[in-house]
Design an enzyme around this catalytic site. Structure first.
Site, mmCIF file in Angstrom:
data_model
loop_
_atom_site.group_PDB
_atom_site.id
_atom_site.type_symbol
_atom_site.label_atom_id
_atom_site.label_comp_id
_atom_site.label_asym_id
_atom_site.label_seq_id
_atom_site.Cartn_x
_atom_site.Cartn_y
_atom_site.Cartn_z
ATOM 1 C CG ASP A 1 -0.293 0.093 2.531
ATOM 2 O OD1 ASP A 1 0.962 0.056 2.587
ATOM 3 O OD2 ASP A 1 -1.010 0.180 3.550
ATOM 4 C CG ASP B 1 3.366 -3.178 6.780
ATOM 5 O OD1 ASP B 1 4.352 -3.908 6.983
ATOM 6 O OD2 ASP B 1 2.728 -3.182 5.712
ATOM 7 C CG ASP C 1 7.305 13.254 20.854
ATOM 8 O OD1 ASP C 1 8.251 13.351 20.059
ATOM 9 O OD2 ASP C 1 6.298 13.994 20.821
ATOM 10 C CD GLU D 1 11.972 14.864 20.994
ATOM 11 O OE1 GLU D 1 12.272 15.175 19.836
ATOM 12 O OE2 GLU D 1 10.798 14.813 21.406
#
Length: 534
Positions: free
Chosen positions: A38, A42, A213, A276
């Site tokens: 696609d 993945d 994050d 981070e």
């Protein structure tokens, strides 16, 4: 080394947690390997390539977000923290990935995005529905000023005010990034409890840790004070750059939440927690987030990720900022948010040499290290044309900021297949034709390739405790030469790098272990490096 020294060094290694000095391989799932054609990478594709990753000699993988998301910021806008987006596969696919990684002795780290969610997350949909619902204060809401303008002057990272008006509540909500990424109110204990439940969900599925994050954005100033202007000398390409970010990020109470998180993860074996941290005061925050034994294990900032050059002075400052006792740092030269390092740091004629030397330097730094997918191949940045850009920051700030898409292009697996072997369908970003000669299949056959040299660098790091967990002392950081020693009390190694495009005078000092670039007698060629045992 004497036999008794080898024994002592081995005992030292056995006493260290796995992550101390580890080499971590970052995978950006959309661009790594597509198993179903696609055009989007993945989880099954990653699982199929884990044998390759393990062959590099890394200790762990870090997966960028694969959670349910509308993909406005390609997974960093999470709509369900505890499920896999269908484009990446299923929870069963994730479980299979973890199982295979562990069979290969690879630890698995995943991103956790706790500062904000997607505006399509059920928490936000409920929160915005009224001022009295059960999640009304799960996000940062505020009334307008008397003239209707936003509550503060805060600016978003992606451009424009950090506040978006919501007619349903008749209030503004805070978004430090995209408007589709509303900020969670992590001051709220109920929000903290929900986030701890998320961490527990993934730990119970077998993950070995988290990369947190933008964790310094997790809490705001409840008094909603305006940010003062930034100094005029700073480079400014976005409204965000015009302010000192005193009040929209880096609240001191973030530490208390991290301590709660650490207490949870202490109940799981060998869990690694990595922060981070970006911004002007990132060093102080990195130290605060990792101080002692009750907070996160390590942190990394942007010292190298946006540096325009790799200089001896930069490396020396990094080493000075993290002396013994100041916590355990982690370093990366590249990631999904920054342009490829060799395109920033060297002219095209020197890039192959620099690709080797920077890998040797990264492997010799004190701390844990992160390699970004394709870095082991020496990939340069891809120039993605404006009409193919996907990155919302690049589109909003074009052409002033370098596109993150140029470092997110498909991983080149094959030099002969369409789309470089990444996908049988049209890739979500164009494959870099300049990467064809650097593809994995070509480099696998060449014992002198950058890929082969990367494996040598990681073997050196893995087999010498002085490099993996020892101390670091810089002895020279001039215009050209960077020299430092790594020592663990049993072994001393001298690491010397010429970080300029001119030859540099060099005096050999010991037994040569590994070299990069041209080394002749008492001269290091441009961007050359050598590691010696003293």
């Amino acid at each position: 080394m004497l036999a008794e020294e080898v024994t002592a060094a081995s005992a030292t290694a056995a006493a260290q947690p796995w992550w101390r000095g580890a080499a971590i391989y970052q995978i950006y799932p959309r661009s790594f390997a597509d198993s179903n054609g696609d055009g989007i990478g993945d989880l099954p594709g990653i699982t199929q390539k884990l044998d390759y990753v393990a062959s590099l000699g890394v200790d762990a993988i870090w997966l960028s977000p694969f959670f349910t998301s509308p993909m406005r910021d390609f997974g960093y806008d999470v709509a369900d923290y505890c499920d896999v987006d269908p484009v990446f596969g299923t929870l069963a696919d994730f479980d299979a990935l973890v199982e295979r990684a562990h069979e290969l002795n690879l630890k698995v780290l995943i991103d956790q995005v706790y500062s904000h969610s997607s505006d399509q997350h059920p928490w936000f949909e409920e929160s915005r529905s009224s001022r009295t619902n059960s999640k009304a204060d799960w996000y940062v809401w505020a009334n307008p000023k008397r003239d209707g303008s936003p509550p503060t002057n805060w600016q978003s990272v992606f451009g424009g005010p950090a506040w978006r008006w919501d007619a349903r509540r008749g209030q503004y909500y805070l978004h430090n990034f995209l408007a589709e990424q509303p900020d969670l109110n992590v001051h709220n204990p109920a929000v903290q409890n929900a986030l701890l439940d998320v961490a527990r969900f993934w730990l119970d599925r077998g993950v070995d840790g988290f990369r947190m994050d933008a964790i310094n954005f997790a809490m705001h100033d409840p008094e909603l004070r305006d940010n003062p202007p930034a100094a005029d000398a700073a480079k400014k390409t976005r409204p965000f750059d015009f302010q000192q970010h005193l009040y929209n990020q880096s609240h001191p109470n973030i530490v208390e939440f991290l301590q709660r998180l650490r207490r949870l993860t202490n109940g799981y074996s060998d869990c690694f927690m990595l922060a981070e941290v970006g911004g002007d005061d990132s060093l102080d925050q990195m130290r605060a987030f990792t101080a002692g034994s009750e907070r996160l294990n390590s942190a990394y900032g942007f010292n190298f990720l946006y540096a325009e050059s790799l200089s001896p002075g930069l490396v020396a400052r990094v080493a000075e900022d993290w002396p013994e006792g100041a916590g355990w740092p982690t370093w990366a030269f590249e990631n999904h948010d920054s342009p490829r390092a060799i395109s920033r740091w060297a002219a095209s004629e020197n890039r192959e040499t620099l690709a080797r030397t920077k890998m040797l330097l990264l492997a010799c730094l004190r701390g844990s290290i992160i390699l970004y997918q394709g870095e082991e191949l020496g990939l340069p940045q891809v120039d993605v044309p404006f009409e193919r850009l996907q990155d919302p920051e690049a589109i909003a700030n074009w052409p002033e900021t370098l596109s993150r898409d140029g470092a997110r292009t498909p991983m080149p697996w094959s030099s002969t297949e369409p789309n470089l072997g990444f996908s049988t369908g049209k890739p979500w970003l164009p494959a870099g034709e300049g990467h064809r000669l650097l593809a994995v299949d070509t480099q696998q056959k060449d014992p002198r390739s950058i890929l082969a040299f990367t494996r040598e660098c990681l073997r050196l790091r893995r087999s010498h405790e002085a490099v993996r967990v020892g101390s670091m002392a810089v002895s020279e950081a001039g215009d050209q030469l960077l020299t430092f020693e790594r020592s663990d009390g049993h072994q001393r190694l001298r690491c010397t790098f010429n970080l300029s495009e001119r030859p540099a005078t060099f005096t050999p000092a010991g037994r040569k272990l590994l070299t990069a670039g041209t080394i002749e007698d008492r001269s290091l060629g441009p961007y050359a490096g050598i590691v010696e045992e003293l």
